[in-house]
Design an enzyme around this catalytic site. Structure first.
Site, PDB file in Angstrom:
ATOM      1  CE  LYS A   1      -4.091 -28.315  38.008  1.00 39.11           C
ATOM      2  NZ  LYS A   1      -4.082 -28.681  39.120  1.00 39.11           N
TER       3      LYS A   1
ATOM      4  CB  SER B   1      -4.146 -28.389  33.121  1.00 41.09           C
ATOM      5  OG  SER B   1      -5.027 -29.335  32.496  1.00 41.09           O
TER       6      SER B   1
ATOM      7  CD  GLU C   1       3.792 -31.703  40.636  1.00 37.18           C
ATOM      8  OE1 GLU C   1       2.640 -32.386  41.393  1.00 37.18           O
ATOM      9  OE2 GLU C   1       3.513 -31.210  39.282  1.00 37.18           O
TER      10      GLU C   1
ATOM     11  CG  HIS D   1       4.347 -31.262  64.339  1.00 31.99           C
ATOM     12  ND1 HIS D   1       4.505 -32.521  64.763  1.00 31.99           N
ATOM     13  CD2 HIS D   1       4.763 -30.476  64.988  1.00 31.99           C
ATOM     14  CE1 HIS D   1       5.240 -32.624  65.638  1.00 31.99           C
ATOM     15  NE2 HIS D   1       5.409 -31.412  66.039  1.00 31.99           N
TER      16      HIS D   1
END
Ligand code: ARG
Length: 484
Positions: free
Chosen positions: A309, A303, A316, A182
């Site tokens: 970043k 970024s 992804e 979970h």
């Protein structure tokens, strides 16, 4: 010639140069027609821009067919030899990027055949004796997929080896990861156990692809348009020449079925879903919130606005591409549903999803295999997370159950211990023996040890569990498999 030797799409410049180049050629089926085709209709109908990837296997199929026609006396031996030499010439032109693709010739089959006739003259027109584009395209697709699936399985084996290697690397000293259910910390596990979980999954993915490969390896060639032919062809011979296990038994099935492609797409979609789950964990664990993984610079991006970043773009993308691959499966499944026997032009739409799913999966497998060894796992934050959040509570309950307390009762009691800890700002490892005994007298001097990560890991030595001895056993079996 290997069927894995697939033709790649040439650069756009070469393609544009090829479209409509030269004089408008005679359509192979033009005899019945008196009117020129509408330009839009012709464009809409054409598949050469994508099915040119089948060119080399198309020629491989034609070589087998021509040789068989010669052997059976359907054409003369000299004619067969002329066709062979002409086909090899076309083959070379394609490899050299010299081949001119013509839209008016619709697809790969007619482009190749027309070029052959330009090279060898009218005898080129004999190649299509006792054959139709319907059995031809089904044959091409099976040959192409056979080569592609073999290549994919090789890449996948390399990824499975990486997973095994990583499992080995983090076994000693053992690196501990919080295991989740979970997405809540549940129980500590060895990082090696995590790697081997994905090894098992990718191994089943390979099994599915291998099954698809085994099942698709039969020959539609000679089914002709849909009903077979009156010429004395030898389908066993062409099947054997092309490395198929047998000719397909039913000509209607041979030209009208694409379940082999559906099965492959299903296996690829499932495989891509597995990769997306690995990718998702990399995204999660490399986030500031988890801090378990530091991404190598070579596999992260920055970024354009936020200088701090470091993004897991590649992971992804692997995750995102699962949607695309599943889409390919759904596209073909939808296309096939309700399609009457036998060949329908709808089937021309099978190719792009197949090519796309193969390309996507293959690239994702390769990328992951290159990226995984560069991940820097952070032992401290991992261990800290693994032992906090009361993830060893089950061990305290199991201990009582081993002493004869019914597990349900022990579970309830440890629930109270957890609540006590929460109220007093303590973790389980902060509890003294006295405190434990105040909850139950069965806790003895060895009980506080239960709140140590190593104890918890070592206790789970059941088959398939996360104890080092169990993981070692699984690792040895995996090593044997990938080193075969
Ligand atoms: N380009 C077609 C395809 O990909 C080849 C078969 C065409 N057959 C036909 N009868 N029109 O399916």
């Amino acid at each position: 010639m290997s069927s894995g030797d697939n033709a790649r799409t040439p650069p756009p410049s070469a393609r544009e140069g090829g479209v409509g180049g030269g004089s408008t050629p005679q359509r192979t089926w033009g005899g019945r027609f008196s009117e020129a085709p509408n330009e839009l209709a012709q464009q809409f109908n054409a598949s050469w821009s994508f099915d040119q990837r089948l060119a080399l296997v198309d020629i491989e199929g034609s070589l087998a067919h021509a040789a068989m026609l010669g052997k059976q006396g359907i054409i003369s031996a000299e004619e067969a030899e002329t066709l062979r030499r002409g086909l090899l010439e076309v083959h070379q032109e394609i490899l050299d990027g010299q081949f001119e693709w013509r839209e008016a010739l619709e697809d790969v089959h007619m482009n190749v055949e027309t070029r052959l006739s330009e090279i060898v003259g009218p005898v080129g027109g004999k190649l299509h004796t006792a054959r139709s584009r319907n059995d031809q395209v089904a044959t091409d697709l099976r040959l192409w997929l056979r080569g592609e699936l073999s290549a994919i399985l090789t890449e996948l084996k390399a990824l499975r080896k990486v997973l095994v290697h990583q499992a080995q690397k983090y076994l000693e000293p053992p690196l501990i990861l919080p295991g989740y259910t979970h997405t809540q910390r549940a129980m500590p596990v060895l990082l090696s156990h995590w790697f081997l979980a994905y090894y098992e999954m990718t191994t089943r993915d390979a099994g599915r692809l291998q099954d698809a490969l085994n099942r698709l390896n039969e020959s539609p060639l000679g089914a002709a348009a849909l009903a077979g032919t009156g010429f004395p062809i030898d389908r066993y011979l062409t099947a054997q020449t092309l490395g198929f296990t047998r000719p397909m038994r039913n000509s209607m099935d041979a030209v009208g079925s694409r379940d082999f492609a559906l099965e492959t797409l299903a296996a690829l979609a499932i495989g891509q879903i597995t990769l997306s789950r690995i990718a998702e964990e990399i995204v999660l664990y490399s986030s500031f919130e988890f801090g378990f993984i530091s991404l190598p610079d070579a596999f992260s991006t920055g970024s354009s606005i936020m200088p701090q970043k470091k993004n897991a773009d590649h992971a992804e993308l692997i995750r995102g591409k699962a949607g695309r691959t599943l889409g390919s499966f759904v596209a073909l499944a939808t296309l096939m549903k309700g399609l009457p026997l036998t060949y329908n032009k709808d089937l021309q739409e099978d190719k792009e999803p197949i090519f796309d799913a193969c390309d996507t999966y293959r690239a994702s497998v390769k990328l992951l295999a290159a990226m995984l060894p560069g991940l820097e796992w952070k032992p401290q934050p991992m261990a800290k997370a693994a032992e906090s959040g009361f993830s060893l509570a089950t061990d305290l309950a199991d201990y009582l159950a081993e002493k004869g307390v019914p597990f349900r009762e022990a579970h309830h009691l440890v629930g109270r211990i957890v609540r006590y800890c929460g109220e007093h700002g303590k973790e389980l490892r902060d509890l003294s023996l006295g405190e434990l005994q105040s909850f139950h007298p069965a806790y003895e001097a060895d009980a506080p040890l239960l709140t140590r990560l190593e104890t918890a890991i070592h206790r789970r030595h059941s088959y398939g569990g996360t104890a080092p001895e169990a993981v070692k056993e699984a690792l040895e079996a995996a090593k044997l498999e990938v080193n075969q």
